[in-house]
Design a protein around this motif. Structure first.
Motif, PDB file in Angstrom:
ATOM      1  N   ARG A  83    -105.396  50.645 -48.395  1.00  0.00           N
ATOM      2  CA  ARG A  83    -104.334  51.605 -48.710  1.00  0.00           C
ATOM      3  C   ARG A  83    -103.638  52.093 -47.434  1.00  0.00           C
ATOM      4  O   ARG A  83    -102.412  52.256 -47.411  1.00  0.00           O
ATOM      5  CB  ARG A  83    -104.897  52.786 -49.491  1.00  0.00           C
ATOM      6  N   TYR A  84    -104.406  52.286 -46.353  1.00  0.00           N
ATOM      7  CA  TYR A  84    -103.830  52.765 -45.106  1.00  0.00           C
ATOM      8  C   TYR A  84    -102.884  51.728 -44.493  1.00  0.00           C
ATOM      9  O   TYR A  84    -101.762  52.052 -44.099  1.00  0.00           O
ATOM     10  CB  TYR A  84    -104.931  53.124 -44.108  1.00  0.00           C
TER      11      TYR A  84
ATOM     12  N   SER B  14     -97.041  51.839 -51.161  1.00  0.00           N
ATOM     13  CA  SER B  14     -97.952  52.826 -51.723  1.00  0.00           C
ATOM     14  C   SER B  14     -98.815  52.162 -52.789  1.00  0.00           C
ATOM     15  O   SER B  14     -98.296  51.601 -53.760  1.00  0.00           O
ATOM     16  CB  SER B  14     -97.162  53.988 -52.331  1.00  0.00           C
ATOM     17  N   LEU B  15    -100.145  52.227 -52.588  1.00  0.00           N
ATOM     18  CA  LEU B  15    -101.081  51.638 -53.548  1.00  0.00           C
ATOM     19  C   LEU B  15    -101.972  52.722 -54.133  1.00  0.00           C
ATOM     20  O   LEU B  15    -102.485  53.579 -53.408  1.00  0.00           O
ATOM     21  CB  LEU B  15    -101.996  50.617 -52.867  1.00  0.00           C
ATOM     22  N   THR B  16    -102.170  52.688 -55.428  1.00  0.00           N
ATOM     23  CA  THR B  16    -103.192  53.544 -56.032  1.00  0.00           C
ATOM     24  C   THR B  16    -104.558  52.927 -55.737  1.00  0.00           C
ATOM     25  O   THR B  16    -104.669  51.760 -55.339  1.00  0.00           O
ATOM     26  CB  THR B  16    -103.005  53.640 -57.555  1.00  0.00           C
TER      27      THR B  16
ATOM     28  N   ALA C 148    -105.512  48.947 -55.333  1.00  0.00           N
ATOM     29  CA  ALA C 148    -106.267  48.452 -54.177  1.00  0.00           C
ATOM     30  C   ALA C 148    -107.506  47.690 -54.629  1.00  0.00           C
ATOM     31  O   ALA C 148    -107.818  46.613 -54.109  1.00  0.00           O
ATOM     32  CB  ALA C 148    -106.658  49.616 -53.265  1.00  0.00           C
ATOM     33  N   ARG C 149    -108.201  48.229 -55.613  1.00  0.00           N
ATOM     34  CA  ARG C 149    -109.399  47.553 -56.122  1.00  0.00           C
ATOM     35  C   ARG C 149    -109.043  46.196 -56.739  1.00  0.00           C
ATOM     36  O   ARG C 149    -109.785  45.216 -56.576  1.00  0.00           O
ATOM     37  CB  ARG C 149    -110.105  48.437 -57.149  1.00  0.00           C
ATOM     38  N   GLU C 150    -107.941  46.140 -57.442  1.00  0.00           N
ATOM     39  CA  GLU C 150    -107.523  44.883 -58.064  1.00  0.00           C
ATOM     40  C   GLU C 150    -107.257  43.813 -57.003  1.00  0.00           C
ATOM     41  O   GLU C 150    -107.658  42.652 -57.150  1.00  0.00           O
ATOM     42  CB  GLU C 150    -106.265  45.120 -58.912  1.00  0.00           C
ATOM     43  N   LEU C 151    -106.603  44.217 -55.918  1.00  0.00           N
ATOM     44  CA  LEU C 151    -106.326  43.272 -54.834  1.00  0.00           C
ATOM     45  C   LEU C 151    -107.614  42.836 -54.143  1.00  0.00           C
ATOM     46  O   LEU C 151    -107.783  41.658 -53.807  1.00  0.00           O
ATOM     47  CB  LEU C 151    -105.375  43.904 -53.820  1.00  0.00           C
ATOM     48  N   LEU C 152    -108.528  43.767 -53.921  1.00  0.00           N
ATOM     49  CA  LEU C 152    -109.799  43.420 -53.274  1.00  0.00           C
ATOM     50  C   LEU C 152    -110.662  42.549 -54.179  1.00  0.00           C
ATOM     51  O   LEU C 152    -111.352  41.638 -53.707  1.00  0.00           O
ATOM     52  CB  LEU C 152    -110.548  44.697 -52.880  1.00  0.00           C
ATOM     53  N   ASN C 153    -110.603  42.804 -55.484  1.00  0.00           N
ATOM     54  CA  ASN C 153    -111.286  41.907 -56.426  1.00  0.00           C
ATOM     55  C   ASN C 153    -110.738  40.493 -56.306  1.00  0.00           C
ATOM     56  O   ASN C 153    -111.484  39.513 -56.302  1.00  0.00           O
ATOM     57  CB  ASN C 153    -111.107  42.402 -57.867  1.00  0.00           C
ATOM     58  N   GLY C 154    -109.402  40.389 -56.201  1.00  0.00           N
ATOM     59  CA  GLY C 154    -108.764  39.085 -56.103  1.00  0.00           C
ATOM     60  C   GLY C 154    -109.117  38.349 -54.830  1.00  0.00           C
ATOM     61  O   GLY C 154    -109.141  37.111 -54.803  1.00  0.00           O
ATOM     62  N   SER C 155    -109.405  39.101 -53.758  1.00  0.00           N
ATOM     63  CA  SER C 155    -109.784  38.464 -52.488  1.00  0.00           C
ATOM     64  C   SER C 155    -111.270  38.131 -52.435  1.00  0.00           C
ATOM     65  O   SER C 155    -111.732  37.523 -51.464  1.00  0.00           O
ATOM     66  CB  SER C 155    -109.413  39.362 -51.306  1.00  0.00           C
ATOM     67  N   GLY C 156    -112.018  38.554 -53.474  1.00  0.00           N
ATOM     68  CA  GLY C 156    -113.438  38.192 -53.555  1.00  0.00           C
ATOM     69  C   GLY C 156    -114.400  39.237 -53.025  1.00  0.00           C
ATOM     70  O   GLY C 156    -115.599  38.972 -52.915  1.00  0.00           O
ATOM     71  N   LEU C 157    -113.897  40.449 -52.685  1.00  0.00           N
ATOM     72  CA  LEU C 157    -114.790  41.499 -52.193  1.00  0.00           C
ATOM     73  C   LEU C 157    -115.426  42.216 -53.380  1.00  0.00           C
ATOM     74  O   LEU C 157    -114.728  42.672 -54.284  1.00  0.00           O
ATOM     75  CB  LEU C 157    -114.012  42.496 -51.327  1.00  0.00           C
ATOM     76  N   SER C 158    -116.745  42.319 -53.372  1.00  0.00           N
ATOM     77  CA  SER C 158    -117.462  42.896 -54.505  1.00  0.00           C
ATOM     78  C   SER C 158    -117.085  44.363 -54.699  1.00  0.00           C
ATOM     79  O   SER C 158    -116.728  45.069 -53.744  1.00  0.00           O
ATOM     80  CB  SER C 158    -118.971  42.773 -54.308  1.00  0.00           C
TER      81      SER C 158
END
Length: 245
Positions: A101-102, A110-112, A116-126
């Motif tokens: 987000r930063y 601006s990300l909620t 942010a979680r959706e993008l990190l899920n897509g990159s494979g971060l648990s």
């Protein structure tokens, strides 16, 4: 009509003093494809990336990003790019979500927390790792946050500099799947690497640089690992040869 490449080196020559670090390089990366650039230390891989980022001035020829000459309009070229270095610099006392987000805020995005979680899920971060401080992350986890930042910026292209260096085989395999997901999203990806296996795993085209010269270019779908290794070692140990068709 054939679409123009997103990333392109057009007879690109770069000099440092009297030394030629790139010699009339020609390569092209289209949307939805991955180009892996192989070569030893000093071959010109990082110089190629820095030319596209507008950090290195061309002596002749052009480094082009989405139709923009990076030597002439470096800021505009960089606005189309995401860059993932060998070691992704994140704030250690922020979580994965907070870092994402930063860095997006710095790009006026601006990300909620949910986005942010959706993008990190897509990159494979648990999900569990997303709320941990980055100081506790492995290198592979940091790379996944870097990929999420690239995706959030909706860049047209991504440059990767030795992205699997220091990753264990499992983390490198996970990272490869993340790169393939970025390719499916339509990104043009240029990856500088020493990792022949990873290159075959993700790339459509593979180029081999030696002393600033593109000495071979291969269709990754038509070459086996042992064959690529033999070609790479032949060029590494031998003299210059013409680029393969």
């Amino acid at each position: 009509m054939t679409r123009a490449p997103i990333l392109e080196a057009r007879c690109l020559t770069v000099r440092r003093g009297n030394r030629v670090t790139l010699n009339a390089l020609n390569l092209a990366v289209h949307a939805g494809s991955v180009y892996a650039l192989l070569g030893g230390n000093g071959a010109g891989k990082t110089t190629t990336l820095n030319s596209l980022l507008g950090f290195v001035q061309a002596a002749s020829g052009q480094a082009v990003v989405d139709g923009i000459d990076a030597s002439v309009k470096p800021q505009e070229a960089r606005s189309r790019l995401a860059y993932l270095p060998e070691n992704v610099a994140l704030y250690p006392y922020l979580t994965g979500v907070e870092n994402l987000r930063y860095f997006c805020m710095l790009s006026d995005l601006s990300l909620t927390k949910g986005q942010a979680r959706e993008l990190l899920n897509g990159s494979g971060l648990s999900a569990e790792a997303q709320d941990r401080k980055v100081a506790l992350y492995s290198k592979g986890m940091r790379q996944k946050v870097g990929l999420a930042i690239a995706q959030a910026r909706q860049a047209r292209a991504m440059l990767l500099d030795e992205p699997t260096s220091g990753l264990d085989p499992s983390a490198a395999n996970e990272f490869a799947h993340s790169i393939l997901a970025a390719r499916r999203s339509g990104m043009a990806i240029l990856m500088a690497t020493h990792d022949l296996f990873n290159a075959l795993q993700v790339a459509d085209r593979i180029g081999i640089l030696k002393e600033g010269n593109l000495v071979a270019e291969l269709d990754a779908r038509n070459v086996a690992h042992d064959e690529l290794e033999a070609i790479y070692l032949r060029h590494a140990r031998g003299g210059m040869e013409a680029v393969n068709p």
